[in-house]
Scaffold this motif. Structure first.
Motif, PDB file in Angstrom:
ATOM      1  N   ILE A  26       6.430  -7.987  -0.432  1.00 27.67           N
ATOM      2  CA  ILE A  26       5.191  -8.471   0.183  1.00 27.67           C
ATOM      3  C   ILE A  26       4.159  -8.804  -0.898  1.00 27.67           C
ATOM      4  O   ILE A  26       3.491  -9.849  -0.839  1.00 27.67           O
ATOM      5  CB  ILE A  26       4.631  -7.451   1.192  1.00 27.67           C
ATOM      6  N   GLY A  27       4.025  -7.947  -1.895  1.00 31.98           N
ATOM      7  CA  GLY A  27       3.079  -8.188  -2.978  1.00 31.98           C
ATOM      8  C   GLY A  27       3.437  -9.423  -3.785  1.00 31.98           C
ATOM      9  O   GLY A  27       2.551 -10.212  -4.156  1.00 31.98           O
ATOM     10  N   THR A  28       4.723  -9.604  -4.069  1.00 36.12           N
ATOM     11  CA  THR A  28       5.168 -10.784  -4.821  1.00 36.12           C
ATOM     12  C   THR A  28       4.876 -12.055  -4.038  1.00 36.12           C
ATOM     13  O   THR A  28       4.328 -13.021  -4.580  1.00 36.12           O
ATOM     14  CB  THR A  28       6.669 -10.681  -5.145  1.00 36.12           C
ATOM     15  N   PHE A  29       5.243 -12.070  -2.768  1.00 37.19           N
ATOM     16  CA  PHE A  29       4.986 -13.243  -1.929  1.00 37.19           C
ATOM     17  C   PHE A  29       3.496 -13.558  -1.885  1.00 37.19           C
ATOM     18  O   PHE A  29       3.086 -14.708  -2.075  1.00 37.19           O
ATOM     19  CB  PHE A  29       5.529 -13.008  -0.510  1.00 37.19           C
ATOM     20  N   SER A  30       2.676 -12.547  -1.666  1.00 46.47           N
ATOM     21  CA  SER A  30       1.227 -12.752  -1.577  1.00 46.47           C
ATOM     22  C   SER A  30       0.661 -13.271  -2.897  1.00 46.47           C
ATOM     23  O   SER A  30      -0.173 -14.187  -2.904  1.00 46.47           O
ATOM     24  CB  SER A  30       0.528 -11.443  -1.197  1.00 46.47           C
ATOM     25  N   LEU A  35      -1.418 -17.781  -6.269  1.00 47.09           N
ATOM     26  CA  LEU A  35      -1.317 -18.630  -7.460  1.00 47.09           C
ATOM     27  C   LEU A  35      -1.066 -20.087  -7.069  1.00 47.09           C
ATOM     28  O   LEU A  35      -1.596 -21.005  -7.711  1.00 47.09           O
ATOM     29  CB  LEU A  35      -0.221 -18.115  -8.394  1.00 47.09           C
ATOM     30  N   ALA A  36      -0.285 -20.296  -6.023  1.00 48.63           N
ATOM     31  CA  ALA A  36      -0.081 -21.661  -5.536  1.00 48.63           C
ATOM     32  C   ALA A  36      -1.400 -22.251  -5.047  1.00 48.63           C
ATOM     33  O   ALA A  36      -1.709 -23.422  -5.309  1.00 48.63           O
ATOM     34  CB  ALA A  36       0.956 -21.682  -4.408  1.00 48.63           C
ATOM     35  N   ALA A  53      -5.267 -13.191  -7.066  1.00 51.91           N
ATOM     36  CA  ALA A  53      -3.836 -13.013  -7.363  1.00 51.91           C
ATOM     37  C   ALA A  53      -3.627 -11.837  -8.312  1.00 51.91           C
ATOM     38  O   ALA A  53      -2.681 -11.063  -8.141  1.00 51.91           O
ATOM     39  CB  ALA A  53      -3.252 -14.294  -7.959  1.00 51.91           C
ATOM     40  N   ALA A  54      -4.521 -11.690  -9.301  1.00 55.77           N
ATOM     41  CA  ALA A  54      -4.401 -10.577 -10.247  1.00 55.77           C
ATOM     42  C   ALA A  54      -4.611  -9.243  -9.540  1.00 55.77           C
ATOM     43  O   ALA A  54      -3.879  -8.277  -9.788  1.00 55.77           O
ATOM     44  CB  ALA A  54      -5.404 -10.738 -11.380  1.00 55.77           C
ATOM     45  N   GLY A  55      -5.594  -9.190  -8.659  1.00 59.65           N
ATOM     46  CA  GLY A  55      -5.827  -7.955  -7.908  1.00 59.65           C
ATOM     47  C   GLY A  55      -4.650  -7.607  -7.024  1.00 59.65           C
ATOM     48  O   GLY A  55      -4.194  -6.454  -6.988  1.00 59.65           O
ATOM     49  N   THR A  56      -4.140  -8.610  -6.329  1.00 62.95           N
ATOM     50  CA  THR A  56      -2.992  -8.388  -5.446  1.00 62.95           C
ATOM     51  C   THR A  56      -1.733  -8.067  -6.239  1.00 62.95           C
ATOM     52  O   THR A  56      -1.016  -7.107  -5.938  1.00 62.95           O
ATOM     53  CB  THR A  56      -2.757  -9.627  -4.557  1.00 62.95           C
ATOM     54  N   GLY A  57      -1.460  -8.881  -7.256  1.00 67.74           N
ATOM     55  CA  GLY A  57      -0.257  -8.679  -8.060  1.00 67.74           C
ATOM     56  C   GLY A  57      -0.283  -7.356  -8.811  1.00 67.74           C
ATOM     57  O   GLY A  57       0.688  -6.596  -8.782  1.00 67.74           O
ATOM     58  N   GLY A  58      -1.396  -7.080  -9.484  1.00 68.80           N
ATOM     59  CA  GLY A  58      -1.500  -5.838 -10.239  1.00 68.80           C
ATOM     60  C   GLY A  58      -1.392  -4.614  -9.361  1.00 68.80           C
ATOM     61  O   GLY A  58      -0.711  -3.635  -9.705  1.00 68.80           O
ATOM     62  N   ILE A  61       2.274  -4.302  -8.016  1.00 61.93           N
ATOM     63  CA  ILE A  61       3.169  -3.822  -9.084  1.00 61.93           C
ATOM     64  C   ILE A  61       2.987  -2.312  -9.243  1.00 61.93           C
ATOM     65  O   ILE A  61       3.957  -1.548  -9.290  1.00 61.93           O
ATOM     66  CB  ILE A  61       2.873  -4.537 -10.416  1.00 61.93           C
ATOM     67  N   TRP A  62       1.721  -1.892  -9.328  1.00 64.06           N
ATOM     68  CA  TRP A  62       1.414  -0.472  -9.491  1.00 64.06           C
ATOM     69  C   TRP A  62       1.922   0.332  -8.287  1.00 64.06           C
ATOM     70  O   TRP A  62       2.528   1.395  -8.452  1.00 64.06           O
ATOM     71  CB  TRP A  62      -0.091  -0.282  -9.673  1.00 64.06           C
TER      72      TRP A  62
END
Length: 178
Positions: A26-30, A35-36, A53-58, A61-62
């Motif tokens: 879910i995090g990767t897709f979001s 980013l798109a 994207a950084a907030g969601t991705g980071g 990942i965490w």
């Protein structure tokens, strides 16, 4: 020393592992969707989508990492230092932001690969900082070869991911125009 496969099979609660996989997907897709959006929006809004994207991705990942750590049951009690755990979250978000911003600033394939390397370093930094947060009787030791392989895989897949995202959007040319 034990292998990753035997560690996962023998000492992890698969319900937590499944939860970590769901969070990761879910995090990767979001993150990819944000980013798109950053690639197709007006330039003045790009930095906002990169930050989101950084907030969601980071964070994802965490969270994936921390849920997987909670899945581990080595037969002895573990606790986690809150400050160090928080630092691992901040490292993940900060390096994701730096890498995404760089990937949007450096449009050459080599620049985007470098930005992906930053992303990989951030992921490795989050992981090893998170591992420092473990409080237990005893101590952790790392096999240098395993650490090197983990960091190398993080660099490779981080670079590949950002290159693919930027290339698929047509923002990065893999060959020089004719």
């Amino acid at each position: 020393m034990f292998s990753v496969i035997s560690c996962l099979g023998a000492t992890h609660d698969w319900r937590f592992v499944a939860g970590a996989i769901v969070v990761c997907l879910i995090g990767t897709f979001s993150t990819v969707m944000m980013l798109a959006r950053a690639q197709e929006c007006a330039p003045k809004h790009t930095r906002h989508w990169i930050a989101a994207a950084a907030g969601t991705g980071g964070t994802s990942i965490w969270a994936t990492h921390f849920i997987a750590m909670l899945a581990y049951d080595g037969g002895y009690p573990l606790a986690y230092d809150g400050v160090i755990t928080g630092l691992s979250l901040l490292a993940s978000i900060a390096m994701s932001w730096a890498a995404f911003a760089a990937a949007f600033g450096w449009l050459s394939p080599l620049g985007v690969v470098g930005a992906g390397g930053m992303f990989g370093i951030g992921t490795a930094a989050m992981h090893f900082t998170g591992m420092l947060a473990i409080m237990m009787q005893g101590h952790l030791t790392y096999a240098p070869g395993s650490v090197a392989a983990a960091v190398a895989a993080s660099l490779f897949f981080g670079s590949l991911a950002l290159l693919v995202i930027r290339f698929l959007a047509g923002q990065c040319e893999l060959s020089s125009p004719t």
